[in-house]
Scaffold this active site. Structure first.
Site, PDB file in Angstrom:
ATOM      1  CB  ALA A   1      35.737  40.965  36.300  1.00 49.25           C
TER       2      ALA A   1
ATOM      3  CG  LEU B   1      39.311  36.405  38.727  1.00 45.38           C
ATOM      4  CD1 LEU B   1      39.389  34.777  39.733  1.00 45.38           C
ATOM      5  CD2 LEU B   1      38.444  35.867  37.965  1.00 45.38           C
ATOM      6  CG  ASP B   2      41.767  42.541  38.803  1.00 41.09           C
ATOM      7  OD1 ASP B   2      42.490  41.877  39.158  1.00 41.09           O
ATOM      8  OD2 ASP B   2      41.837  44.048  39.064  1.00 41.09           O
ATOM      9  CB  ALA B   3      40.659  41.732  45.386  1.00 37.68           C
TER      10      ALA B   3
ATOM     11  CG  MET C   1      44.702  43.788  42.875  1.00 40.66           C
ATOM     12  SD  MET C   1      43.563  45.413  42.723  1.00 40.66           S
ATOM     13  CE  MET C   1      43.641  45.301  41.330  1.00 40.66           C
TER      14      MET C   1
END
Length: 75
Positions: A52, A55-57, A60
């Site tokens: 996660a 995946l969140d990078a 951004m």
């Protein structure tokens, strides 16, 4: 010049859409795997949190590229 703003909006929007789909699939697979093998729940949860974070990078980075387009290229 307006095309730069449309491109930035597409980068941010599609990045958010992809991250949302990715988080949905990741959470679903976590629940499915935990239901199959409950004794591995802690290991699966740890690996899911690592994924996660990775995946969140991606969105951004997309926001950073979009801000570059808006403030440097269009400005």
């Amino acid at each position: 010049m307006e095309m730069v703003f449309i491109a930035a909006a597409l980068i941010i929007g599609l990045g958010a859409l992809g991250a949302g789909i990715g988080f949905g699939l990741l959470g679903g697979k976590l629940l499915e795997s935990t239901a199959r093998q409950p004794e591995m729940a802690n290991q699966l949860q740890t690996k899911t949190f690592i994924m996660a974070g990775l995946l969140d990078a991606v969105p951004m980075i997309g926001v950073g590229i979009a801000m570059y387009l808006i403030f440097v290229v269009a400005g």
